[in-house]
Structures are given as C-alpha cells and as structure tokens.
Design a protein around this motif. Structure first.
Motif, PDB file in Angstrom:
ATOM      1  N   LYS A  39       0.819  -1.218   0.000  1.00  0.00           N
ATOM      2  CA  LYS A  39       0.000   0.000   0.000  1.00  0.00           C
ATOM      3  C   LYS A  39       0.853   1.268   0.000  1.00  0.00           C
ATOM      4  N   ILE A  40       2.011   1.213   0.653  1.00  0.00           N
ATOM      5  CA  ILE A  40       2.900   2.384   0.659  1.00  0.00           C
ATOM      6  C   ILE A  40       3.435   2.639  -0.747  1.00  0.00           C
ATOM      7  N   ASP A  41       3.827   1.577  -1.452  1.00  0.00           N
ATOM      8  CA  ASP A  41       4.284   1.736  -2.837  1.00  0.00           C
ATOM      9  C   ASP A  41       3.197   2.377  -3.695  1.00  0.00           C
ATOM     10  N   ARG A  42       1.967   1.943  -3.523  1.00  0.00           N
ATOM     11  CA  ARG A  42       0.863   2.523  -4.299  1.00  0.00           C
ATOM     12  C   ARG A  42       0.692   3.995  -3.973  1.00  0.00           C
ATOM     13  N   LYS A  43       0.845   4.371  -2.699  1.00  0.00           N
ATOM     14  CA  LYS A  43       0.740   5.788  -2.322  1.00  0.00           C
ATOM     15  C   LYS A  43       1.868   6.592  -2.966  1.00  0.00           C
ATOM     16  N   ILE A  44       3.080   6.027  -2.956  1.00  0.00           N
ATOM     17  CA  ILE A  44       4.217   6.700  -3.590  1.00  0.00           C
ATOM     18  C   ILE A  44       3.943   6.896  -5.077  1.00  0.00           C
ATOM     19  N   LEU A  45       3.461   5.860  -5.745  1.00  0.00           N
ATOM     20  CA  LEU A  45       3.165   5.957  -7.172  1.00  0.00           C
ATOM     21  C   LEU A  45       2.090   6.993  -7.464  1.00  0.00           C
ATOM     22  N   ALA A  46       1.080   7.044  -6.614  1.00  0.00           N
ATOM     23  CA  ALA A  46       0.013   8.036  -6.806  1.00  0.00           C
ATOM     24  C   ALA A  46       0.578   9.450  -6.734  1.00  0.00           C
ATOM     25  N   LEU A  47       1.451   9.690  -5.771  1.00  0.00           N
ATOM     26  CA  LEU A  47       2.068  11.012  -5.642  1.00  0.00           C
ATOM     27  C   LEU A  47       2.946  11.334  -6.841  1.00  0.00           C
ATOM     28  N   LEU A  48       3.761  10.380  -7.267  1.00  0.00           N
ATOM     29  CA  LEU A  48       4.658  10.610  -8.402  1.00  0.00           C
ATOM     30  C   LEU A  48       3.899  10.811  -9.705  1.00  0.00           C
ATOM     31  N   GLN A  49       2.758  10.125  -9.865  1.00  0.00           N
ATOM     32  CA  GLN A  49       1.968  10.311 -11.083  1.00  0.00           C
ATOM     33  C   GLN A  49       1.383  11.718 -11.150  1.00  0.00           C
ATOM     34  N   MET A 101      11.348   0.370  -7.551  1.00  0.00           N
ATOM     35  CA  MET A 101      10.277   0.393  -8.556  1.00  0.00           C
ATOM     36  C   MET A 101      10.815   0.804  -9.926  1.00  0.00           C
ATOM     37  N   GLU A 102      11.843   1.647  -9.946  1.00  0.00           N
ATOM     38  CA  GLU A 102      12.488   1.991 -11.221  1.00  0.00           C
ATOM     39  C   GLU A 102      13.238   0.784 -11.772  1.00  0.00           C
ATOM     40  N   GLU A 103      14.003   0.094 -10.917  1.00  0.00           N
ATOM     41  CA  GLU A 103      14.749  -1.092 -11.345  1.00  0.00           C
ATOM     42  C   GLU A 103      13.821  -2.195 -11.846  1.00  0.00           C
ATOM     43  N   ASP A 104      12.660  -2.342 -11.194  1.00  0.00           N
ATOM     44  CA  ASP A 104      11.693  -3.371 -11.576  1.00  0.00           C
ATOM     45  C   ASP A 104      10.868  -2.978 -12.798  1.00  0.00           C
ATOM     46  N   GLY A 105      11.020  -1.745 -13.274  1.00  0.00           N
ATOM     47  CA  GLY A 105      10.279  -1.296 -14.445  1.00  0.00           C
ATOM     48  C   GLY A 105       8.868  -0.823 -14.153  1.00  0.00           C
ATOM     49  N   VAL A 106       8.502  -0.733 -12.875  1.00  0.00           N
ATOM     50  CA  VAL A 106       7.185  -0.190 -12.531  1.00  0.00           C
ATOM     51  C   VAL A 106       7.153   1.291 -12.911  1.00  0.00           C
ATOM     52  N   ILE A 107       8.209   2.003 -12.555  1.00  0.00           N
ATOM     53  CA  ILE A 107       8.386   3.393 -12.971  1.00  0.00           C
ATOM     54  C   ILE A 107       9.275   3.340 -14.207  1.00  0.00           C
ATOM     55  N   LYS A 108       8.689   3.675 -15.357  1.00  0.00           N
ATOM     56  CA  LYS A 108       9.421   3.555 -16.618  1.00  0.00           C
ATOM     57  C   LYS A 108      10.225   4.804 -16.940  1.00  0.00           C
ATOM     58  N   GLY A 109       9.889   5.920 -16.345  1.00  0.00           N
ATOM     59  CA  GLY A 109      10.602   7.163 -16.610  1.00  0.00           C
ATOM     60  C   GLY A 109       9.878   8.316 -15.962  1.00  0.00           C
ATOM     61  N   ARG A 110      10.510   9.468 -15.990  1.00  0.00           N
ATOM     62  CA  ARG A 110       9.901  10.697 -15.468  1.00  0.00           C
ATOM     63  C   ARG A 110      10.025  11.745 -16.555  1.00  0.00           C
ATOM     64  N   VAL A 111       8.914  12.373 -16.877  1.00  0.00           N
ATOM     65  CA  VAL A 111       8.889  13.281 -18.020  1.00  0.00           C
ATOM     66  C   VAL A 111       8.178  14.581 -17.659  1.00  0.00           C
ATOM     67  N   ALA A 112       8.370  15.572 -18.500  1.00  0.00           N
ATOM     68  CA  ALA A 112       7.600  16.812 -18.416  1.00  0.00           C
ATOM     69  C   ALA A 112       6.428  16.675 -19.383  1.00  0.00           C
ATOM     70  N   ILE A 113       5.258  17.043 -18.942  1.00  0.00           N
ATOM     71  CA  ILE A 113       4.075  17.002 -19.805  1.00  0.00           C
ATOM     72  C   ILE A 113       3.860  18.419 -20.341  1.00  0.00           C
ATOM     73  N   LEU A 114       3.930  18.540 -21.645  1.00  0.00           N
ATOM     74  CA  LEU A 114       3.871  19.843 -22.295  1.00  0.00           C
ATOM     75  C   LEU A 114       2.452  20.200 -22.718  1.00  0.00           C
ATOM     76  N   ASP A 115       2.194  21.487 -22.828  1.00  0.00           N
ATOM     77  CA  ASP A 115       0.928  21.980 -23.358  1.00  0.00           C
ATOM     78  C   ASP A 115       1.044  22.000 -24.882  1.00  0.00           C
ATOM     79  N   PRO A 116       0.284  21.135 -25.584  1.00  0.00           N
ATOM     80  CA  PRO A 116       0.438  21.048 -27.041  1.00  0.00           C
ATOM     81  C   PRO A 116       0.198  22.376 -27.760  1.00  0.00           C
TER      82      PRO A 116
END
Length: 159
Positions: free
Chosen positions: A3-13, A41-56
């Motif tokens: 559950k802690i991992d899921r909370k971390i992922l929610a925050l990072l998303q 989670m990065e090593e396991d491929g759960v987190i595939k990368g971190r990106v900037a989301i641009l305004d098209p």
C-alpha cells in the motif's frame, strides 16, 4: 508491491518533481527508505521514466488526429515494416495494434490540417495501406497520464 508503494506511485503520477522527503512524509517513511522504494520500482520497471508534460498548444501541436488503419497484410514482416515506418514520425505519439474492424490506431499531433495532410502523404509513401480513416478531435474532455492503481497486485501480506 504494498500500500505504501501505491501511495508513492500516486504522488509521483501527480508530480514527479515532488522531493523524496515530502513523499516520505506523506506516506509515513523517512527519506532513505522512501528513496529505496522508488529506486526499486524503477529497477523493476514499474516506474518507466519521469517526463515533463507539455501543453500542445504552446508548442504548436494543438490538433489531435486519431488515424484508423486497415490492411490486408496480416503477417509479421509487414507489421514490422509498418511499425518501423511509424517510428520515424515524431507526430505519432501513440500507436496500437487493435482487435475488431480496425487493425491499427494512431494518435497523431500536428499544428493544423495541412501538416496532417503532409504527414499522411509521407506515411502512405512508405507503406501500402488498405484503408486509412482520420478523425480530428474537436476538444479534449479528459486527459491523464496517471494509471489507475487500484488494480496493482499487492503482496500477500498486504491483501
């Protein structure tokens, strides 16, 4: 995953720039254990990368086109050739092999209809397609890069 991992992922998303110390505080961990979980989670491929989301619209790519492709070619060689051709186009931001009436679906972003027409002409010059149908998005109602976390499989002790 727990559950802690899921909370971390929610925050990072929501915001991948949030400091690890703040993430840890929000999930009840100190900085080091929180960082270790993120690294795992990065090593396991759960987190595939971190990106900037641009305004098209701010980068002149405000027109979204959904391109449905049908083909009479249903073999591995043709599929690889098509995938390689599509890979060359920066305008294609998503590309799927589909079930049903449509064989492939592309999401294309361009500045305007003229740019889409140029893309279309280049695409059909690279590979033979049976049928191409384009639908222009009139407006975006929902867009998110966040995946639903309620389906993530928890470890046995967390169930």
């Amino acid at each position: 995953m727990d559950k802690i991992d899921r909370k971390i992922l929610a925050l990072l998303q929501k915001d991948a720039t949030i400091p690890v110390a703040e993430i840890g505080r929000k999930v009840g961990l100190s900085t080091t254990p929180c960082w270790r979980r993120i690294q795992k989670m990065e090593e396991d491929g759960v987190i595939k990368g971190r990106v900037a989301i641009l305004d098209p619209t701010k980068i002149n790519a405000g027109v979204t086109v959904f391109v449905s492709v049908k083909t009479n070619e249903h073999n591995e060689v043709w599929m690889r050739k098509f995938a390689a051709a599509v890979e060359e186009f920066s305008e294609v931001v998503e590309f799927y092999r589909m079930s049903g009436d449509v064989d492939y679906l592309l999401r294309v972003v361009v500045p305007d209809i003229a740019a889409y027409d140029a893309f279309y002409k280049k695409l059909i010059s690279k590979i033979a397609l049976t049928d191409v149908s384009s639908s222009f998005a009139m407006g975006q109602i929902k867009y998110t890069t966040a995946l639903p976390l309620e389906f993530a499989i928890l470890s046995d002790e967390e169930k």
